[in-house]
Design a protein around this motif. Structure first.
Motif, PDB file in Angstrom:
ATOM      1  N   TRP A 424       0.833  -1.204   0.000  1.00  0.00           N
ATOM      2  CA  TRP A 424       0.000   0.000   0.000  1.00  0.00           C
ATOM      3  C   TRP A 424       0.869   1.256   0.000  1.00  0.00           C
ATOM      4  N   LEU A 425       1.947   1.263   0.764  1.00  0.00           N
ATOM      5  CA  LEU A 425       2.850   2.421   0.773  1.00  0.00           C
ATOM      6  C   LEU A 425       3.448   2.648  -0.617  1.00  0.00           C
ATOM      7  N   SER A 426       3.678   1.564  -1.334  1.00  0.00           N
ATOM      8  CA  SER A 426       4.183   1.681  -2.695  1.00  0.00           C
ATOM      9  C   SER A 426       3.135   2.318  -3.606  1.00  0.00           C
ATOM     10  N   ILE A 427       1.854   1.971  -3.404  1.00  0.00           N
ATOM     11  CA  ILE A 427       0.770   2.611  -4.162  1.00  0.00           C
ATOM     12  C   ILE A 427       0.732   4.107  -3.858  1.00  0.00           C
ATOM     13  N   GLU A 428       0.884   4.458  -2.588  1.00  0.00           N
ATOM     14  CA  GLU A 428       0.904   5.875  -2.219  1.00  0.00           C
ATOM     15  C   GLU A 428       2.011   6.623  -2.963  1.00  0.00           C
ATOM     16  N   ARG A 429       3.200   6.024  -3.001  1.00  0.00           N
ATOM     17  CA  ARG A 429       4.313   6.676  -3.698  1.00  0.00           C
ATOM     18  C   ARG A 429       4.015   6.822  -5.186  1.00  0.00           C
ATOM     19  N   ALA A 430       3.432   5.786  -5.777  1.00  0.00           N
ATOM     20  CA  ALA A 430       3.116   5.840  -7.205  1.00  0.00           C
ATOM     21  C   ALA A 430       2.081   6.930  -7.494  1.00  0.00           C
ATOM     22  N   GLU A 431       1.129   7.113  -6.591  1.00  0.00           N
ATOM     23  CA  GLU A 431       0.118   8.160  -6.797  1.00  0.00           C
ATOM     24  C   GLU A 431       0.728   9.550  -6.655  1.00  0.00           C
ATOM     25  N   SER A 432       1.673   9.694  -5.757  1.00  0.00           N
ATOM     26  CA  SER A 432       2.378  10.975  -5.639  1.00  0.00           C
ATOM     27  C   SER A 432       3.197  11.253  -6.892  1.00  0.00           C
ATOM     28  N   ASP A 433       3.851  10.225  -7.412  1.00  0.00           N
ATOM     29  CA  ASP A 433       4.623  10.394  -8.645  1.00  0.00           C
ATOM     30  C   ASP A 433       3.716  10.755  -9.817  1.00  0.00           C
ATOM     31  N   LEU A 434       2.549  10.110  -9.876  1.00  0.00           N
ATOM     32  CA  LEU A 434       1.593  10.409 -10.943  1.00  0.00           C
ATOM     33  C   LEU A 434       1.156  11.862 -10.873  1.00  0.00           C
ATOM     34  N   GLY A 435       0.850  12.332  -9.679  1.00  0.00           N
ATOM     35  CA  GLY A 435       0.433  13.720  -9.519  1.00  0.00           C
ATOM     36  C   GLY A 435       1.504  14.693  -9.971  1.00  0.00           C
ATOM     37  N   ARG A 436       2.758  14.421  -9.589  1.00  0.00           N
ATOM     38  CA  ARG A 436       3.852  15.305 -10.002  1.00  0.00           C
ATOM     39  C   ARG A 436       3.993  15.349 -11.516  1.00  0.00           C
ATOM     40  N   SER A 437       3.818  14.205 -12.156  1.00  0.00           N
ATOM     41  CA  SER A 437       3.951  14.167 -13.622  1.00  0.00           C
ATOM     42  C   SER A 437       2.848  14.961 -14.313  1.00  0.00           C
ATOM     43  N   LEU A 438       1.738  15.175 -13.617  1.00  0.00           N
ATOM     44  CA  LEU A 438       0.596  15.922 -14.174  1.00  0.00           C
ATOM     45  C   LEU A 438       0.567  17.366 -13.690  1.00  0.00           C
ATOM     46  N   GLY A 439       1.568  17.749 -12.907  1.00  0.00           N
ATOM     47  CA  GLY A 439       1.581  19.103 -12.363  1.00  0.00           C
ATOM     48  C   GLY A 439       0.523  19.318 -11.308  1.00  0.00           C
TER      49      GLY A 439
END
Length: 473
Positions: A424-439
């Motif tokens: 789950w913590l890995s999912i959290e990190r991936a969602e943060s990375d996704l947000g950064r890529s979208l500004g």
């Protein structure tokens, strides 16, 4: 040691786990919180509107429980699939507490309800909340008018999301696909309709007032609807929340500054969208054109003198290219557990599951599947405590039965691929990375493959690290 499985990681499940590990008098308790999703928090993640940051912050309280060393999160495991029956669960754990909520929405039961463009509000909420079951949405936002049937908090939420500008949602974790669809929406009029009067509406005042604070919408109420409500002239007999609701609605009907909306207060000639609150209208048919909903036909109702309403035989139609029903939830039977179809709950006594009227050793329920879809998030805490009190009273007898030392391994043997807390913590990190890529800030991953891939990333990294260490050795 007493090993307990809690099925469901929403508030009722997490409060159950918290109560179990905090109770005194039990020398050792280990709780595994199982969920069919690879993500925890249930409706707090997938039911609270993305613009309700204060309520969503409850996740931090739930997180603290799931990070307790006596509690384990076991996601991506569905009871009823791959041989994981209630009977099999009782072979793996001394006790099982089912906290599976009320997953099905109630239907209207009127002709035309299955036309394209007619949906449950639950499905709409799941879509903009990035529930992986709702990845392919099909919501029609290309017409000028939407009708929301119901006057509770879910109805208020979906009305607000339809009327709110996409720029206001960009800072939330709403998935990118839903944000783009809402940005392109051509819906300009949202009608929220109830069969009874504002004095009987189920929304809470805070949520209701939010409709009047939208910068992109103006709220209107037909004074004629209010005049039908006996409480309009004298609301003193109503509960406090209903009195406050009536005052808010009365203000909108009178065009008062309190509820006229930011656009109107600023003197704008016309808001981008309008929200119309209608009362004493009962849906009788959804009307279609070319297989799609085009309007809703309502019968005007009136108070019957006993707290209910009766039909008047007068009808009106409201144009709608999108219809969302928000008229309540109902529990769903879990294969292998007894179920009361009329109440939508598992028969129980103080949380103990009843089979043929007799408590079933080791089986318990908490939350909506126990009491029905009533109350607010906090209501689940005393409900869970009652169930845990019953379970602990039975603990001495339950703990005498042998269970496997590694139930997670047994789940894998059944073909499940459990996602642990690190996943789950890995999912959290991936969602943060996704947000950064979208500004943007953190943005939810809305689909099963994306969630499972993100959860596996942590396991893959650890496997690679172990392999590298072995090669160095």
């Amino acid at each position: 040691m007493l090993r307990v499985a809690v099925v469901g990681s929403g508030p009722s499940g997490v409060y159950t786990a918290q109560s179990l590990v905090q109770q005194s008098g039990v020398p050792g308790v280990r709780v595994d919180v199982l969920d069919r999703l690879p993500c925890p928090y249930g409706l707090v993640r997938y039911g609270v509107a993305p613009d309700h940051e204060k309520i969503k912050s409850l996740q931090q309280n739930l997180r603290a429980v799931l990070e307790d060393q006596r509690v384990g999160f076991v996601g991506n495991v569905e009871v009823g699939e791959r041989g994981l029956t209630p009977e099999r669960l009782l072979e793996l754990y001394h006790a099982v507490v089912y906290c599976v909520g009320a997953a099905r929405d109630r239907r209207l039961g009127v002709p035309g309800e299955d036309l394209a463009g007619s949906h449950s509000a639950t499905d709409f909420v799941s879509w903009y909340s990035a529930h992986p079951d709702a990845a392919d949405n099909g919501f029609r936002l290309d017409g000028p008018s939407a009708v929301v049937i119901g006057v509770g908090n879910v109805a208020v939420d979906v009305t607000r999301i339809l009327a709110r500008g996409a720029d206001e949602l960009r800072a939330t974790d709403v998935p990118q696909g839903a944000l783009a669809a809402l940005a392109a929406s051509r819906v300009r009029a949202v009608h929220m309709v109830g069969r009874r009067g504002p004095g009987q509406a189920k929304f809470t005042t805070k949520e209701l007032r939010e409709l009047g604070g939208l910068g992109s919408a103006r709220v209107s109420v037909d004074p004629a609807d209010l005049a039908l409500d006996p409480a309009f002239a004298d609301s003193s007999a109503l509960p406090a929340v209903n009195r406050r609701n009536l005052e808010v609605v009365r203000g909108w009907a009178a065009g008062a500054a309190e509820g006229s909306g930011a656009a109107a207060r600023d003197g704008a000639a016309e808001a981008a969208r309008t929200i119309s609150l209608r009362f004493f209208l009962r849906p009788v048919e959804l009307l279609g054109e070319d297989g799609r909903v085009a309007a809703v036909r309502f019968e005007r109702t009136e108070p019957d003198g006993t707290g209910g309403v009766r039909g008047t035989g007068r009808y009106e139609e409201i144009e709608a290219q999108l219809v969302l029903r928000a008229v309540g939830y109902k529990g769903v039977a879990l294969p292998g557990l007894p179920f009361d179809q009329a109440r939508g709950t598992v028969p129980n006594e103080a949380g103990r599951v009843l089979r043929d009227g007799v408590p079933s050793p080791g089986e318990y329920v908490a939350g909506w599947i126990k009491r029905g879809p009533t109350g607010v998030i906090g209501t689940n805490r005393p409900c869970a405590k009652e169930t845990v009190t019953s379970l602990l009273a039975d603990a001495a007898e339950l703990a005498g039965r042998p269970v496997p030392a590694d139930p997670i391994g047994a789940l894998r043997d059944l073909g499940h691929e459990p996602v642990a807390w690190r996943g789950w913590l890995s999912i959290e990190r991936a969602e943060s990375d996704l947000g950064r890529s979208l500004g943007r800030g953190r943005v939810k991953i809305p689909d099963w493959p994306g969630l499972r891939a993100a959860a596996r990333e942590d396991a893959d990294l650890r496997a690679a690290a172990r392999e590298g260490a072995d090669q160095e050795a």
